[in-house]
Design an enzyme around this catalytic site. Sequence first.
Site, PDB file in Angstrom:
ATOM      1  N   GLU A  27      13.578 -13.398  -3.572  1.00  0.00           N
ATOM      2  CA  GLU A  27      12.339 -12.738  -4.041  1.00  0.00           C
ATOM      3  C   GLU A  27      11.371 -13.758  -4.636  1.00  0.00           C
ATOM      4  O   GLU A  27      10.162 -13.664  -4.456  1.00  0.00           O
ATOM      5  CB  GLU A  27      12.660 -11.643  -5.065  1.00  0.00           C
ATOM      6  CG  GLU A  27      13.497 -10.503  -4.514  1.00  0.00           C
ATOM      7  CD  GLU A  27      12.958  -9.921  -3.226  1.00  0.00           C
ATOM      8  OE1 GLU A  27      11.749  -9.636  -3.139  1.00  0.00           O
ATOM      9  OE2 GLU A  27      13.736  -9.748  -2.267  1.00  0.00           O
ATOM     10  N   ASN A  40       8.906  -2.286  -7.462  1.00  0.00           N
ATOM     11  CA  ASN A  40       8.575  -2.737  -6.107  1.00  0.00           C
ATOM     12  C   ASN A  40       8.776  -1.640  -5.065  1.00  0.00           C
ATOM     13  O   ASN A  40       7.959  -1.486  -4.157  1.00  0.00           O
ATOM     14  CB  ASN A  40       9.421  -3.961  -5.747  1.00  0.00           C
ATOM     15  CG  ASN A  40       9.084  -4.478  -4.357  1.00  0.00           C
ATOM     16  OD1 ASN A  40       7.944  -4.836  -4.083  1.00  0.00           O
ATOM     17  ND2 ASN A  40      10.059  -4.486  -3.470  1.00  0.00           N
ATOM     18  N   TRP A  49      -6.493  -0.579   3.104  1.00  0.00           N
ATOM     19  CA  TRP A  49      -5.611  -1.237   2.122  1.00  0.00           C
ATOM     20  C   TRP A  49      -6.404  -1.946   1.026  1.00  0.00           C
ATOM     21  O   TRP A  49      -5.931  -2.114  -0.090  1.00  0.00           O
ATOM     22  CB  TRP A  49      -4.656  -2.220   2.824  1.00  0.00           C
ATOM     23  CG  TRP A  49      -5.303  -3.346   3.577  1.00  0.00           C
ATOM     24  CD1 TRP A  49      -5.611  -3.368   4.899  1.00  0.00           C
ATOM     25  CD2 TRP A  49      -5.739  -4.614   3.060  1.00  0.00           C
ATOM     26  NE1 TRP A  49      -6.201  -4.559   5.240  1.00  0.00           N
ATOM     27  CE2 TRP A  49      -6.285  -5.354   4.133  1.00  0.00           C
ATOM     28  CE3 TRP A  49      -5.706  -5.208   1.798  1.00  0.00           C
ATOM     29  CZ2 TRP A  49      -6.811  -6.639   3.987  1.00  0.00           C
ATOM     30  CZ3 TRP A  49      -6.226  -6.489   1.652  1.00  0.00           C
ATOM     31  CH2 TRP A  49      -6.772  -7.189   2.732  1.00  0.00           C
ATOM     32  N   TRP A  92       0.071  -5.620   0.112  1.00  0.00           N
ATOM     33  CA  TRP A  92      -0.768  -4.565   0.718  1.00  0.00           C
ATOM     34  C   TRP A  92      -0.860  -4.716   2.223  1.00  0.00           C
ATOM     35  O   TRP A  92      -0.754  -3.746   2.974  1.00  0.00           O
ATOM     36  CB  TRP A  92      -2.163  -4.529   0.067  1.00  0.00           C
ATOM     37  CG  TRP A  92      -2.129  -3.659  -1.150  1.00  0.00           C
ATOM     38  CD1 TRP A  92      -1.982  -4.064  -2.439  1.00  0.00           C
ATOM     39  CD2 TRP A  92      -2.170  -2.224  -1.185  1.00  0.00           C
ATOM     40  NE1 TRP A  92      -1.927  -2.971  -3.270  1.00  0.00           N
ATOM     41  CE2 TRP A  92      -2.046  -1.843  -2.528  1.00  0.00           C
ATOM     42  CE3 TRP A  92      -2.293  -1.237  -0.212  1.00  0.00           C
ATOM     43  CZ2 TRP A  92      -2.039  -0.494  -2.923  1.00  0.00           C
ATOM     44  CZ3 TRP A  92      -2.291   0.110  -0.600  1.00  0.00           C
ATOM     45  CH2 TRP A  92      -2.172   0.464  -1.939  1.00  0.00           C
ATOM     46  N   TRP A 103       9.640 -15.149  -1.801  1.00  0.00           N
ATOM     47  CA  TRP A 103       8.548 -14.285  -1.292  1.00  0.00           C
ATOM     48  C   TRP A 103       7.242 -14.611  -2.013  1.00  0.00           C
ATOM     49  O   TRP A 103       6.176 -14.655  -1.431  1.00  0.00           O
ATOM     50  CB  TRP A 103       8.878 -12.792  -1.517  1.00  0.00           C
ATOM     51  CG  TRP A 103       9.604 -12.152  -0.372  1.00  0.00           C
ATOM     52  CD1 TRP A 103      10.937 -11.860  -0.324  1.00  0.00           C
ATOM     53  CD2 TRP A 103       9.050 -11.731   0.893  1.00  0.00           C
ATOM     54  NE1 TRP A 103      11.239 -11.297   0.888  1.00  0.00           N
ATOM     55  CE2 TRP A 103      10.108 -11.191   1.651  1.00  0.00           C
ATOM     56  CE3 TRP A 103       7.773 -11.752   1.460  1.00  0.00           C
ATOM     57  CZ2 TRP A 103       9.929 -10.681   2.939  1.00  0.00           C
ATOM     58  CZ3 TRP A 103       7.595 -11.246   2.731  1.00  0.00           C
ATOM     59  CH2 TRP A 103       8.654 -10.719   3.461  1.00  0.00           C
ATOM     60  N   TRP A 146     -10.531   3.569   9.392  1.00  0.00           N
ATOM     61  CA  TRP A 146     -10.059   4.065   8.092  1.00  0.00           C
ATOM     62  C   TRP A 146     -10.923   5.230   7.644  1.00  0.00           C
ATOM     63  O   TRP A 146     -12.126   5.248   7.879  1.00  0.00           O
ATOM     64  CB  TRP A 146     -10.135   2.956   7.038  1.00  0.00           C
ATOM     65  CG  TRP A 146      -9.320   1.729   7.312  1.00  0.00           C
ATOM     66  CD1 TRP A 146      -9.801   0.479   7.597  1.00  0.00           C
ATOM     67  CD2 TRP A 146      -7.895   1.597   7.298  1.00  0.00           C
ATOM     68  NE1 TRP A 146      -8.772  -0.410   7.778  1.00  0.00           N
ATOM     69  CE2 TRP A 146      -7.579   0.238   7.596  1.00  0.00           C
ATOM     70  CE3 TRP A 146      -6.839   2.487   7.072  1.00  0.00           C
ATOM     71  CZ2 TRP A 146      -6.268  -0.232   7.672  1.00  0.00           C
ATOM     72  CZ3 TRP A 146      -5.532   1.998   7.146  1.00  0.00           C
ATOM     73  CH2 TRP A 146      -5.261   0.672   7.440  1.00  0.00           C
TER      74      TRP A 146
HETATM   75  C1  LIG Z   1       1.513  -3.279  -2.435  1.00  0.00           C
HETATM   76  C2  LIG Z   1       2.194  -4.338  -3.252  1.00  0.00           C
HETATM   77  C3  LIG Z   1       1.475  -5.052  -4.208  1.00  0.00           C
HETATM   78  C4  LIG Z   1       2.097  -6.048  -4.976  1.00  0.00           C
HETATM   79  N1  LIG Z   1       1.363  -6.729  -5.911  1.00  0.00           N
HETATM   80  C5  LIG Z   1       1.950  -7.701  -6.637  1.00  0.00           C
HETATM   81  C6  LIG Z   1       1.213  -8.416  -7.610  1.00  0.00           C
HETATM   82  O1  LIG Z   1       0.009  -8.231  -7.791  1.00  0.00           O
HETATM   83  N2  LIG Z   1       1.873  -9.355  -8.358  1.00  0.00           N
HETATM   84  C7  LIG Z   1       3.212  -9.627  -8.162  1.00  0.00           C
HETATM   85  O2  LIG Z   1       3.765 -10.477  -8.872  1.00  0.00           O
HETATM   86  N3  LIG Z   1       3.920  -8.974  -7.237  1.00  0.00           N
HETATM   87  C8  LIG Z   1       3.339  -8.016  -6.473  1.00  0.00           C
HETATM   88  N4  LIG Z   1       4.088  -7.335  -5.549  1.00  0.00           N
HETATM   89  C9  LIG Z   1       5.483  -7.746  -5.301  1.00  0.00           C
HETATM   90  C10 LIG Z   1       6.556  -7.037  -6.146  1.00  0.00           C
HETATM   91  O3  LIG Z   1       6.367  -5.652  -6.107  1.00  0.00           O
HETATM   92  C11 LIG Z   1       6.577  -7.498  -7.592  1.00  0.00           C
HETATM   93  O4  LIG Z   1       6.617  -8.915  -7.645  1.00  0.00           O
HETATM   94  C12 LIG Z   1       7.823  -7.003  -8.328  1.00  0.00           C
HETATM   95  O5  LIG Z   1       7.864  -5.591  -8.283  1.00  0.00           O
HETATM   96  C13 LIG Z   1       7.777  -7.469  -9.765  1.00  0.00           C
HETATM   97  O6  LIG Z   1       8.835  -6.939 -10.473  1.00  0.00           O
HETATM   98  P1  LIG Z   1       9.997  -7.874 -11.000  1.00  0.00           P
HETATM   99  O7  LIG Z   1       9.438  -9.026 -11.724  1.00  0.00           O
HETATM  100  O8  LIG Z   1      10.966  -7.025 -11.732  1.00  0.00           O
HETATM  101  O9  LIG Z   1      10.625  -8.374  -9.622  1.00  0.00           O
HETATM  102  P2  LIG Z   1      12.077  -8.975  -9.259  1.00  0.00           P
HETATM  103  O10 LIG Z   1      12.651  -8.062  -8.248  1.00  0.00           O
HETATM  104  O11 LIG Z   1      12.853  -9.212 -10.485  1.00  0.00           O
HETATM  105  O12 LIG Z   1      11.713 -10.314  -8.534  1.00  0.00           O
HETATM  106  C14 LIG Z   1      11.574 -11.560  -9.238  1.00  0.00           C
HETATM  107  C15 LIG Z   1      10.217 -12.167  -8.957  1.00  0.00           C
HETATM  108  O13 LIG Z   1      10.082 -12.455  -7.577  1.00  0.00           O
HETATM  109  C16 LIG Z   1       8.733 -12.239  -7.168  1.00  0.00           C
HETATM  110  N5  LIG Z   1       8.714 -11.168  -6.169  1.00  0.00           N
HETATM  111  C17 LIG Z   1       9.575 -10.140  -6.040  1.00  0.00           C
HETATM  112  N6  LIG Z   1       9.263  -9.392  -4.966  1.00  0.00           N
HETATM  113  C18 LIG Z   1       8.174  -9.952  -4.421  1.00  0.00           C
HETATM  114  C19 LIG Z   1       7.362  -9.635  -3.290  1.00  0.00           C
HETATM  115  N7  LIG Z   1       7.634  -8.610  -2.478  1.00  0.00           N
HETATM  116  N8  LIG Z   1       6.276 -10.411  -3.034  1.00  0.00           N
HETATM  117  C20 LIG Z   1       5.978 -11.485  -3.811  1.00  0.00           C
HETATM  118  N9  LIG Z   1       6.733 -11.833  -4.886  1.00  0.00           N
HETATM  119  C21 LIG Z   1       7.805 -11.078  -5.191  1.00  0.00           C
HETATM  120  C22 LIG Z   1       7.949 -11.830  -8.400  1.00  0.00           C
HETATM  121  O14 LIG Z   1       7.368 -12.985  -8.956  1.00  0.00           O
HETATM  122  C23 LIG Z   1       9.044 -11.275  -9.297  1.00  0.00           C
HETATM  123  O15 LIG Z   1       8.716 -11.338 -10.658  1.00  0.00           O
HETATM  124  C24 LIG Z   1       3.477  -6.333  -4.764  1.00  0.00           C
HETATM  125  C25 LIG Z   1       4.192  -5.600  -3.811  1.00  0.00           C
HETATM  126  C26 LIG Z   1       3.566  -4.616  -3.067  1.00  0.00           C
HETATM  127  C27 LIG Z   1       4.365  -3.849  -2.057  1.00  0.00           C
END
Ligand SMILES: Cc1cc2nc3c(=O)[nH]c(=O)nc-3n(C[C@H](O)[C@H](O)[C@H](O)COP(=O)(O)OP(=O)(O)OC[C@H]3O[C@@H](n4cnc5c(N)ncnc54)[C@H](O)[C@@H]3O)c2cc1C
Length: 475
Positions: free
Chosen positions: A273, A339, A357, A380, A276, A304
């Site tokens: 993650e 997420n 989006w 998005w 990602w 859209w």
């Molecule tokens: C529509 C949409 C919009 C999003 N907008 C953002 C945003 O503005 N900022 C953001 O940080 N994340 C965003 N995410 C990704 C993800 O949802 C969040 O990073 C995650 O929910 C943060 O929670 P956590 O720190 O507990 O994640 P954990 O599951 O604990 O993951 C650890 C870290 O990995 C990174 N990470 C995890 N999943 C993703 C992912 N899919 N994409 C990129 N990085 C990821 C984040 O930095 C996160 O803090 C988005 C996802 C979607 C589907």
Amino acid sequence: MGPIIVWFRRDLRVDDHAALYHATRVGLPVVPLFVSDTELTRRLPPDGAAFNFLTEALAELRKNLKALGGELMTRRGKVLEVHKTLLKELQPQAIYFNRDYEPSSIEQDSKIEELYRKSGVEVQTFKDTLVHEPSEVLTGDGKPFVVFTPFANAWKKLSHPAPFGEARRFTTAKLASDGILGAGELKREVSIPSPVLPGGEKQANRRWRMFLSRKIGSYATNRDLPAVDGTSMMSPYLRFGCISIRKMLEDCRKAHQSAAHAERASIEKFVDELIWREFYHSVLYHFPRLLESNYRREFDRMPWKFSVVLFNAWKKGLTGYPFVDAGMRQLNQTGWMHNRARMVVASFLTKDLQHDWRLGASYFEEKLMDIETASNNGGWQWSASTGVDPKPMRIFNPRLQSERYDPESKYIKQFVPELAKVPAKFVHGPHEMPPALQKEIGCIIGRQYPAPVVDHAAVSAEYKRLYVAVRSHNS
Ligand SMILES: Cc1cc2nc3c(=O)[nH]c(=O)nc-3n(C[C@H](O)[C@H](O)[C@H](O)COP(=O)(O)OP(=O)(O)OC[C@H]3O[C@@H](n4cnc5c(N)ncnc54)[C@H](O)[C@@H]3O)c2cc1C
């Protein structure tokens, strides 16, 4: 000799901070600087959930810098103008800062570098926000990756930078400072009633240590269940650099070495993650046009729709789909969303309501405390199937997602309290409750809770037709 300016931007910590670490080793006075960019705030939406978090993080940064003997200088204005003033005022020996990969920052940073260099001031920039920069993770042909798995494989093969560690003590001359500006002074409304986490380095470390000691081992099992506190919630801290990504990765490596077999897979999933995050940074760096446009050009023809009523229902969490509504209300109340819910609400807006989006991304910009342009854009575009993702178009069924990922409806009931008394049988589709039951529990559909604003089966069939038409038009 003049001081070294250390310009803080999205790296609000003192521990393992590349620019500060190196500056404090030179032995000159150091001026830690933060600029409240009035140009940027002018362009942002009026609401700004992240502002309070930023203010809290800055207040703690000031305290932590003081403990090292320094003083945070904050200035307000157009960034380039602020630097022009400082150049005269401080006559610095050097400016050090950590690199930022967002398209607007790259442009601005090159102007600032030029300004200082032209005046004979040394400029040193550092890698800090990412483990590996976009220019380091490339295909064999030197091209950017547009698919996650090969990107992650290439990323993992690189040797990871070790944490630098703590900055040395330093001195700062007393300088005029604008103080830390709150959201109100920047004319931002902050409408988040219960922010999920406070900003700052101490809190970032507290949350991280707790996750590392108690939760990372079960991350793979729990990460998709919004009712469980099973993810790290490090996203706002990573966004504002309240914690070092090098340190997090190093901690994961150590935890992996001592973990039991089953827990290792969880730690690996967590690191994926983090990758990602770096993948989306890389994608936006290499394709800055994605800020505004679809990666897959055929979607430029997507017709859209726009309905104020439907868009507002989505924003407020009043769509009649409980899992979607729980997600949107979690966002509105706490400034963060799980997420799994982000993916479902984004699919719902783009596939069920067939809204662009970019509307959803900009609403997230207003409300998310972890708003990260690259990840938000990537998330998005992934959800809308317009992005760098080779999988066939997917449409989440909001009801099936709800049944699968919130089987005991704890998440729904936490954020949609009007459904608290709805029996398990109906909670994922409350409009199916018999009228007598609705009356008995005080949840009349259409009054206390809305009927579904669209019929998922009908709108997803329509969306598929549009998708096929859009694709075949270009083939
Ligand atoms: C529509 C949409 C919009 C999003 N907008 C953002 C945003 O503005 N900022 C953001 O940080 N994340 C965003 N995410 C990704 C993800 O949802 C969040 O990073 C995650 O929910 C943060 O929670 P956590 O720190 O507990 O994640 P954990 O599951 O604990 O993951 C650890 C870290 O990995 C990174 N990470 C995890 N999943 C993703 C992912 N899919 N994409 C990129 N990085 C990821 C984040 O930095 C996160 O803090 C988005 C996802 C979607 C589907």
